[in-house]
Design a protein around this motif. Structure first.
Motif, PDB file in Angstrom:
ATOM      1  N   GLU A 185       1.314   4.258  -2.977  1.00 37.00           N
ATOM      2  CA  GLU A 185       0.957   5.663  -2.413  1.00 37.00           C
ATOM      3  C   GLU A 185       1.620   6.444  -2.998  1.00 37.00           C
ATOM      4  N   TYR A 205      -6.082   4.559  -3.872  1.00 40.54           N
ATOM      5  CA  TYR A 205      -4.338   4.291  -3.312  1.00 40.54           C
ATOM      6  C   TYR A 205      -3.837   5.479  -3.193  1.00 40.54           C
ATOM      7  N   GLY A 206      -3.556   6.643  -3.833  1.00 42.26           N
ATOM      8  CA  GLY A 206      -3.722   8.171  -3.532  1.00 42.26           C
ATOM      9  C   GLY A 206      -3.694   8.098  -1.857  1.00 42.26           C
ATOM     10  N   LYS A 207      -3.604   9.328  -1.742  1.00 37.76           N
ATOM     11  CA  LYS A 207      -2.868   9.636  -0.153  1.00 37.76           C
ATOM     12  C   LYS A 207      -3.622  11.426  -0.584  1.00 37.76           C
ATOM     13  N   LYS A 216       0.930  -1.229   0.052  1.00 42.23           N
ATOM     14  CA  LYS A 216      -0.161   0.227  -0.472  1.00 42.23           C
ATOM     15  C   LYS A 216       0.623   0.846  -0.014  1.00 42.23           C
ATOM     16  N   GLU A 217       1.925   0.831   0.799  1.00 43.54           N
ATOM     17  CA  GLU A 217       2.760   2.575   0.769  1.00 43.54           C
ATOM     18  C   GLU A 217       3.633   2.422  -0.458  1.00 43.54           C
TER      19      GLU A 217
END
Lengths: 537, 444
Positions: A98, A130-132, A94-95
């Protein structure tokens, strides 16, 4: 067969398969930009990175294939041995997702409000998933000029994420090699090699379909209404006998865009620009016939359907059966041709029926894939042959010239209709001509009665393509007020002439057409499905 | 396949600063232009190893190189013999040996000297290696800027063909090998082995995703091994003197003769040959004459080409070999040592490196294409005093997110210097932010 674990799924799979494909089949969504099923996988977007237990770094799932592991290289989880174990949504994955999203967006112009891709853009979708939601980039974004790559395709270079799908399409599908990367590093961009060789192959606009972002856009779909405002309908393309599967976006009974729909047996993921853009001709350039017409004092005058039917009935009264003939159309559905044949047999008691070839010009084949554009520019040439039987129009024209046939019912549909001198001479000798056509064509010049016909965006029924695959055709737009579906015209006319065909709707027509056509005898309507059915066994 | 005209150019810009003592192995007879010729090379024992190799079984040659523990001199230190053993023994396709002569790592100039001084040593090593791997095609992919070295190689190859050291039935052994020089067009990425192979095939030098590895699918789809110039130049000496002799030079874990490229603030920068594992402090202070300015102290050394993490002056008492440098958090890399004294601003030095990586990133995969220019931009702001403390963390984070996420090691090579500098010299970055200017450069 390798035994693997992906997240919570344990599965035995064929050796050599891609992790991304296996995951997709298991219902696990792995985001990706550069990978496309029909193309090679360069693993350049890095969005599909997954964790493989024991691997020193994250692996691109699109390019990672599973194989049986040697006994000393198995992965053991909770006492169970696997050939490979993957995690697609672990914290490190996930990191990574991102961070890739952040990298892709630092130079992206974020011009969604006026980007034509908005609403069906993977950058938008993946940002959300999936972005922040914010960027740490403070510098000025790099900018490139917009480029016209070819007559139908524009490149908004700033929006490009360099997934190279378009380049690989031109290399691996069409084999035409128009596109390349120019410059390097952060300045790398998609381009054509030279102005002399623009992106102008018959499938060029397909690059806009596979572009996952708003970089490549169709010149035809520029600044049009937002994509979520359309009604999407599925049908097949009628611009040639290949019958590519399409989805059509419409709004207020107008077509705004046609895109190919996947059918691996027919068109894979592709369609040609002719088919894609062909709707413009119908909507903008052609003066369509919308009402029946009858020739009075040398001029065709609009009349009601009742008057037109009466004119046909009265006009044909004086001829013997052998003096009446019909020419069916490769632009008609199988159902329409079947009913036309029944009409000729039941109402006119004539078996003198043949079909026209329709427009033809050069065929085109993709160099690196089986995709083919048929030389027959009518949608149903092969179906007409199957339904009507192998009898060509030439015989009938000859009989007209010899004045053996004196009355003719010609179903047209060809926007590129031309008549040979021989045909013109013959038509002049006719005493009565009924023409069913979509426009005031060269044939209608000789017509006593003209009935408005429908095009392939309006028809309902089936077409049979050049590979003998029979598929459903669905109407994507409604008919103009005064028009009627052609199958209904034949039913009503037969009734008026006292030879009822016994149908009230199209469903039973399909059933009987299949049952009574030798090539289709073994097919039931339910067999056709969304992907069509091969009629040759 | 005849290359070149067999003539040695008259005026040649030879490297003047090549220091090789009597105990040197690779550069012992470095004396261009005389040492460029086949005659000179043969007078000093050249091509004896080749004859010896032809008397051995192919696998025995590989075993000898394995036993010598020859580790790749391109930077990664992968055992060469092991790499050779990945090549198929039977194949319906020709096998290929490619010599990676695309030396472009900043601070590195060792392969260049071998090519413009003793090209036949490289050729002999290549012929032996190709024989061992049953390769029938060999290429030397040379950096485009090295025009003179390419000419030296072309001439040497022409001489070798004329002497039946290349071509059909070499020295009556029944073994055939063709060799050609391929000049690059000036891209750092083409030194990455799969980028090199793409470029060799005439394509854009975009690295390939591995697997498949070159031994399975290499140049033109053929089984291929890519070796560095210095690695291949060691091969004749291993065959001549045996694995045991080779292992006696330097530490057992990474033995052999080694070329050290020393640049920066020392009195005698240049190319030095010593056995693997020489002490860095000895090298700088005894052999290179110490610091360039006596009143300036040593600040930092980048020991293995620009890609490897920096080490501080306190850490220079370290052996120059693969394992010892790993132990202090750096790498031997290409042994391209960049020595910096206290007049160097570490932020500025790093900015200079990151400009290089941003310029040389091929643009294929996302983290490197987008990340390297971003690193450059952040560093520019820090250097010019336009950054905040958060930007230092951002710099670290961007580097961390490039590392290990890219197709090829260029992303890592851009990230490691950042990580190394921030680990060892973070206080300098903070000072830039606090002062709002560069404490060193703005003083000048």
């Amino acid at each position: 067969m390798p035994f693997i674990k992906i997240d919570d799924h344990e599965i035995e799979v064929d050796a050599g398969r891609r992790v991304l494909d296996i995951a997709t089949e298991l219902g696990i969504k792995i985001p990706h930009y550069c990978y496309h099923q029909a193309l090679s996988s360069p693993a350049n977007c890095r969005m599909c990175l997954v964790e493989q237990v024991g691997a020193p770094k994250l692996m691109p799932s699109c390019a990672t294939r599973v194989f049986p592991a040697p006994p000393n290289r198995k992965t053991t989880i909770d006492g169970k041995e696997y050939d490979a174990v993957f995690y697609t949504a672990s914290p490190v994955v996930k990191e990574a997702q991102e961070s890739i999203m952040e990298f892709l967006l630092i130079n992206h112009p974020l011009d969604c409000p006026w980007c034509d891709q908005a609403g069906e853009c993977r950058l938008q979708d993946y940002s959300y998933e999936y972005g922040k939601g914010h960027s740490r980039y403070k510098e000025e974004k790099r900018t490139f000029p917009k480029k016209k790559l070819g007559p139908n395709v524009l490149l908004y270079t700033n929006r490009c994420i360099m997934c190279t799908r378009c380049i690989r399409f031109c290399e691996e599908i069409t084999g035409t090699d128009e596109l390349m990367v120019s410059e390097r590093g952060g300045k790398a961009q998609i381009d054509i090699y030279s102005e002399d060789k623009p992106l102008d192959n018959p499938l060029a606009t397909c690059v806009t379909d596979i572009c996952p972002v708003g970089a490549l856009v169709s010149q035809d779909f520029l600044y049009k209404p937002r994509v979520w405002n359309y009604t999407r309908k599925e049908s097949v393309c009628g611009m040639c006998a290949s019958n590519c599967n399409i989805s059509v976006d419409t709004k207020q009974n107008l077509i705004y865009r046609i895109k190919p729909r996947e059918n691996q047996q027919v068109n894979s993921f592709w369609m040609c620009d002719n088919g894609r853009l062909g709707y413009n001709r119908w909507q903008n350039d052609v003066d369509r016939l919308e009402t029946p017409m009858v020739r009075r004092n040398g001029h065709l005058e609009p009349v009601s359907w009742e008057e037109a039917y009466d004119a046909i009935k009265n006009g044909l009264k004086s001829f013997r059966n052998t003096e009446i003939a019909g020419i069916a159309s490769p632009y008609s559905t199988n159902e329409e041709n079947y009913l036309f044949q029944k009409l000729m047999a039941n109402a006119f008691k004539s078996d003198q029926i043949s079909y026209a070839t329709g427009a033809t010009w050069e065929a085109w084949e993709a160099k690196k894939s089986p995709f083919k554009i048929s030389e027959f520019k009518s949608p149903n040439y092969f179906g007409a042959k199957d339904v009507i039987g192998n009898r060509h129009k030439g015989e009938i024209i000859e009989k007209i010239s010899k004045i053996q046939v004196k009355a003719l019912y010609w179903v047209g549909g060809n926007l590129d209709q031309r008549l040979t001198d021989g045909e013109r001479d013959a038509l002049q000798k006719l005493q009565f001509l009924v023409v069913q056509d979509v426009w005031l064509s060269p044939i209608t010049e000789y017509a006593n009665v003209v009935l408005p016909a429908t095009n392939y965006y309006e028809k309902e029924g089936t077409f049979t393509n050049a590979s003998h695959i029979l598929q459903w055709v669905h109407p994507v737009v409604n008919l103009m007020d005064d028009m009627k579906p052609e199958w209904l015209i034949f039913i009503e006319l037969a009734k008026r002439l006292g030879g009822s065909l016994g149908y009230t709707d199209i469903k039973n027509v399909t059933r009987d057409m299949l049952a009574n056509t030798p090539a289709y005898k073994h097919i039931k309507p339910a067999d056709i499905g969304s992907q069509g059915i091969q009629t040759r066994r | 396949m005849q290359n070149g005209n067999g003539k040695v150019p008259a005026s040649i810009p030879y490297m003047r600063s090549v220091y090789a003592g009597d105990e040197a192995v690779l550069l012992k007879h470095y004396n261009p232009p005389e040492s460029l010729t086949l005659k000179h090379y043969q007078q000093h024992g050249g091509y004896r190893a080749l004859k010896k190799a032809f008397s051995m079984e192919q696998d025995a040659v590989i075993e000898e190189v394995k036993a010598a523990n020859l580790r790749g001199r391109g930077g990664a230190g992968f055992p060469a013999g092991l790499k050779w053993s990945f090549m198929p023994k039977e194949s319906d396709k020709p096998s290929v040996l490619v010599c990676n002569a695309d030396e472009s790592e900043p601070g590195t100039f060792k392969d260049r000297a071998l090519m413009n001084g003793v090209p036949h040593m490289l050729l002999e090593g290549m012929i032996i290696a190709a024989y061992a791997m049953r390769a029938s095609l060999s290429y030397i992919y040379i950096r485009g800027e090295m025009v003179h070295e390419a000419q030296c190689l072309e001439n040497a190859i022409a001489e070798a063909y004329a002497a039946n050291l290349l071509g059909k039935n070499i020295l009556g052994s029944g073994y055939d090998l063709e060799m050609a020089v391929h000049r690059g067009a000036g891209a750092y990425i083409c030194g990455e082995e799969t980028g090199l192979l793409e470029s060799l095939e005439g394509k854009r030098g975009w690295p390939r995703t591995k697997p498949p590895f070159p031994a399975q699918y290499g140049a033109f789809g053929y089984p291929t091994t890519v070796n560095n110039v210095e690695t291949l130049a060691c091969v004749p000496h291993i065959i001549n003197n045996g694995a045991a002799w080779f292992k006696s030079l330097g530490p057992e874990q990474s033995p052999g003769p080694k070329l050290y490229c020393v640049s920066g603030h020392v009195k005698k920068p240049g190319l030095y040959e010593f056995p693997m594992g020489i002490n860095m402090k000895t090298l700088i202070y005894d052999h290179c004459g110490g610091m360039l300015h006596d009143d300036r102290k040593l600040k930092a050394v980048i020991p293995g080409g620009s890609s490897v993490p920096v080490i501080t002056a306190d850490e220079v008492d370290v052996a120059m070999d693969f394992n010892s440098l790993s132990a202090v958090g750096s790498m031997l890399g290409s042994a391209g040592m960049i020595v910096m004294d206290e007049s160097v601003c570490m932020v500025d030095a790093l900015l200079n490196l990151e400009k290089f990586y941003a310029h040389e990133s091929c643009g294929q995969c996302t983290p490197c294409r987008e990340g390297t220019p971003w690193l450059r931009k952040i560093l520019t702001r820090i250097e010019h005093g336009q950054a905040t403390m958060d930007d230092i963390d951002l710099l670290q984070d961007v580097a961390d997110k490039i590392e290990k996420r890219t197709i090829c090691p260029l992303g890592d090579a851009a990230a490691w210097p950042v990580q190394g500098m921030l680990k060892k010299f973070r206080h300098e970055f903070e000072e830039h932010v606090k002062l709002g200017r560069c404490p060193i450069n703005s003083r000048l």
